[in-house]
Design an enzyme around this catalytic site. Sequence first.
Site, PDB file in Angstrom:
ATOM      1  N   SER A 196      23.760  69.395  66.448  1.00 39.34           N
ATOM      2  CA  SER A 196      22.234  70.097  67.267  1.00 39.34           C
ATOM      3  C   SER A 196      22.746  69.788  69.036  1.00 39.34           C
ATOM      4  O   SER A 196      23.598  69.117  69.524  1.00 39.34           O
ATOM      5  CB  SER A 196      20.959  69.010  67.166  1.00 39.34           C
ATOM      6  OG  SER A 196      20.488  69.168  65.375  1.00 39.34           O
TER       7      SER A 196
ATOM      8  N   ARG B  73      25.276  62.506  69.983  1.00 34.00           N
ATOM      9  CA  ARG B  73      25.027  63.654  69.785  1.00 34.00           C
ATOM     10  C   ARG B  73      23.729  64.072  70.003  1.00 34.00           C
ATOM     11  O   ARG B  73      23.236  63.677  71.208  1.00 34.00           O
ATOM     12  CB  ARG B  73      25.081  64.458  68.281  1.00 34.00           C
ATOM     13  CG  ARG B  73      24.131  63.280  67.992  1.00 34.00           C
ATOM     14  CD  ARG B  73      24.392  63.157  66.503  1.00 34.00           C
ATOM     15  NE  ARG B  73      23.497  62.417  65.487  1.00 34.00           N
ATOM     16  CZ  ARG B  73      23.673  61.775  65.008  1.00 34.00           C
ATOM     17  NH1 ARG B  73      24.841  60.945  64.701  1.00 34.00           N
ATOM     18  NH2 ARG B  73      22.777  60.390  64.278  1.00 34.00           N
ATOM     19  N   ASP B  74      23.285  66.162  70.352  1.00 29.38           N
ATOM     20  CA  ASP B  74      21.608  66.091  71.177  1.00 29.38           C
ATOM     21  C   ASP B  74      21.668  66.076  71.799  1.00 29.38           C
ATOM     22  O   ASP B  74      21.009  65.838  72.784  1.00 29.38           O
ATOM     23  CB  ASP B  74      20.868  65.095  69.565  1.00 29.38           C
ATOM     24  CG  ASP B  74      21.189  65.497  68.625  1.00 29.38           C
ATOM     25  OD1 ASP B  74      21.950  66.027  67.857  1.00 29.38           O
ATOM     26  OD2 ASP B  74      20.017  64.667  67.417  1.00 29.38           O
TER      27      ASP B  74
ATOM     28  N   TRP C 108      17.703  72.892  59.089  1.00 31.27           N
ATOM     29  CA  TRP C 108      16.765  71.643  59.562  1.00 31.27           C
ATOM     30  C   TRP C 108      16.991  72.297  61.143  1.00 31.27           C
ATOM     31  O   TRP C 108      16.466  72.740  61.521  1.00 31.27           O
ATOM     32  CB  TRP C 108      17.827  71.062  58.805  1.00 31.27           C
ATOM     33  CG  TRP C 108      19.133  70.009  59.127  1.00 31.27           C
ATOM     34  CD1 TRP C 108      19.305  69.527  60.005  1.00 31.27           C
ATOM     35  CD2 TRP C 108      20.092  71.064  58.879  1.00 31.27           C
ATOM     36  NE1 TRP C 108      21.043  69.239  59.773  1.00 31.27           N
ATOM     37  CE2 TRP C 108      21.815  70.278  59.041  1.00 31.27           C
ATOM     38  CE3 TRP C 108      20.499  72.049  57.941  1.00 31.27           C
ATOM     39  CZ2 TRP C 108      23.000  70.758  58.622  1.00 31.27           C
ATOM     40  CZ3 TRP C 108      21.430  72.327  57.713  1.00 31.27           C
ATOM     41  CH2 TRP C 108      22.892  72.075  57.846  1.00 31.27           C
ATOM     42  N   ASP C 109      17.392  71.224  61.902  1.00 36.01           N
ATOM     43  CA  ASP C 109      17.546  71.193  62.778  1.00 36.01           C
ATOM     44  C   ASP C 109      17.024  72.406  63.679  1.00 36.01           C
ATOM     45  O   ASP C 109      18.441  73.119  64.083  1.00 36.01           O
ATOM     46  CB  ASP C 109      18.498  69.908  63.868  1.00 36.01           C
ATOM     47  CG  ASP C 109      18.645  68.838  63.282  1.00 36.01           C
ATOM     48  OD1 ASP C 109      17.811  68.995  62.743  1.00 36.01           O
ATOM     49  OD2 ASP C 109      19.504  67.903  64.573  1.00 36.01           O
TER      50      ASP C 109
ATOM     51  N   GLU D  68      16.822  59.796  68.224  1.00 36.55           N
ATOM     52  CA  GLU D  68      17.417  61.450  67.667  1.00 36.55           C
ATOM     53  C   GLU D  68      16.735  62.398  69.083  1.00 36.55           C
ATOM     54  O   GLU D  68      15.541  62.087  68.911  1.00 36.55           O
ATOM     55  CB  GLU D  68      18.003  61.338  66.721  1.00 36.55           C
ATOM     56  CG  GLU D  68      18.234  60.082  65.779  1.00 36.55           C
ATOM     57  CD  GLU D  68      19.034  60.915  64.336  1.00 36.55           C
ATOM     58  OE1 GLU D  68      20.155  60.754  64.354  1.00 36.55           O
ATOM     59  OE2 GLU D  68      18.554  61.335  63.547  1.00 36.55           O
TER      60      GLU D  68
HETATM   61  C1  FRU Z   1      18.521  64.964  62.864  1.00 34.20           C
HETATM   62  C2  FRU Z   1      20.022  65.037  63.157  1.00 34.20           C
HETATM   63  C3  FRU Z   1      20.515  64.981  64.145  1.00 34.20           C
HETATM   64  C4  FRU Z   1      22.768  65.760  64.160  1.00 34.20           C
HETATM   65  C5  FRU Z   1      22.298  66.530  62.897  1.00 34.20           C
HETATM   66  C6  FRU Z   1      23.145  67.071  61.988  1.00 34.20           C
HETATM   67  O1  FRU Z   1      18.760  65.362  62.205  1.00 34.20           O
HETATM   68  O2  FRU Z   1      20.719  63.743  62.948  1.00 34.20           O
HETATM   69  O3  FRU Z   1      20.676  64.291  64.932  1.00 34.20           O
HETATM   70  O4  FRU Z   1      22.386  67.065  65.106  1.00 34.20           O
HETATM   71  O5  FRU Z   1      20.777  66.094  62.268  1.00 34.20           O
HETATM   72  O6  FRU Z   1      22.654  67.590  60.956  1.00 34.20           O
END
Ligand code: FRU
Length: 489
Positions: free
Chosen positions: A165, A246-247, A76-77, A339
Amino acid sequence: SAAGTDFPQPTVHTQKAYDPEKSDFTARWTRADARQLKAMSDPGAPSRTNSMPSAYTMPEVPQDFPDMSNDKVWVWDSWPLTDEKANQYSVGGWEVIFSLVADRNLGFDDRHVYAKIGYFFRKAGVPAAERPRNGGWTYGGLVFDDGVSGQIFDDKSFSHQTQWSGSARIFKGGEIKLFFTDVAFYRNKDGSDRKPYDPRIAMSPGKIHTNKNGVFFTGFSKVHDMLQADGKWYQNGEQNPYFNFRDPFTFEDPAHPGKTYMVFEGNSAVTRGAKACTEADLGYRPGDPQAETVDEVHEKGAMYQMANIGLAVADNKELTKWHFLPPIHSSNCVTDQTERPQIYMKDGKYYLFTISHRSTFASGIDGPEGVYGFVGDGIRSDYQPMNQGSGLVLGNPTNLNFATGFPFDPDYNQHPGQFQAYSHYVMPGGLVQSFIDTIGTKDDFRRGGTLAPTVKLDIDGSSSSVDYSYGDGGLGGFADIPSDTEFKN
Ligand code: FRU
């Protein structure tokens, strides 16, 4: 802007820049702004069709998508290897990306508490049309050895310890700084929290190496514990066990040479449920007949959605020490999650792009899953929501006349693309990558766990539109994250 009588006028935003460090100005995505989303939706759009303008809608992704990992992991991310200006690098003839990955034996919705950072590489300089349909990446494995990302937590009684992320920067000599969210969960066997989860913004240094077979790394054996939510500007676990923090995304600002800044996902630092929204968060123009009062908004329960976008500045050249600055953006009583924020510069303007969910909007606000964008004259500015004052830049095809459902159980009337992509990242030239979550209708859907086709935005001042002449009807290659710069030592 909204015609007719059902919708308010959007807030007036000047785009004016403020000093990122000396000013505490926080831009607001107001309820008046976010109500423009519904104003752009066609109230007559039938079941399973898109109700939103096509200029702001991601073209429909086919359900027979390929898996970029060749059955190895859920993906994913994802993010590229960049410099301080977000240029994307190839190294020794290879492109490299970092992705959150998890074991394919897990259900896709269980991934979050098992996420680890992995990486992929592929040969640089091959046009998307000449690559294999799945993007042609080789999975390189996990970045960290077991136990490394758990080092920073004093309380090692965690039930799950995950890596969320971030972003990756390349420096002289092939030194890499991997910024990420280091997370510990303290859960009971039944899934309830023994104590709130503990997300921290962290960085691990490593080094990239390449040879004729591909890419590998050394280092990534030490983690710098850099920022924890302070409860003053950024909500912490004591204030709300469901807080978001986060992120990290780092960059330099030509207007403030020699400094490195970071944007990240946060929440406004109030106790969960506090009736903390203000007239300014609502943002109605004087005398607007569609205005709500602060009390009305709180009575609807909108104060449970309090997203912000944070700013921090580095205290040393090694980028291991940082301090918080006041948030640059808030969405109080609008949405709970903004996000993977990023700063994107074009033609002297600063674009703040972020992703948000249909399911995290506050009561009385509705909009699709996707990318939202805000434009201003500096990193801290009175950001104007793009596209008719709404903020919507790239939504999944969605019908706002019908309920959402869930990625594992879409609403019967929803467009098959409602959950097609998420976690978009805007790349140089307006290219946008994202991952596939769910494609299809309630009776026939397929889960993703791999990267979606890259699409292209044309960005012009406070407007943008999807470039339907890019790729095949607007869809480029699957998992296409191209480099635009070659790394030279
Ligand atoms: C976005 C998210 C990010 C996080 C990750 C966790 O898809 O929610 O903010 O870092 O997924 O899985």
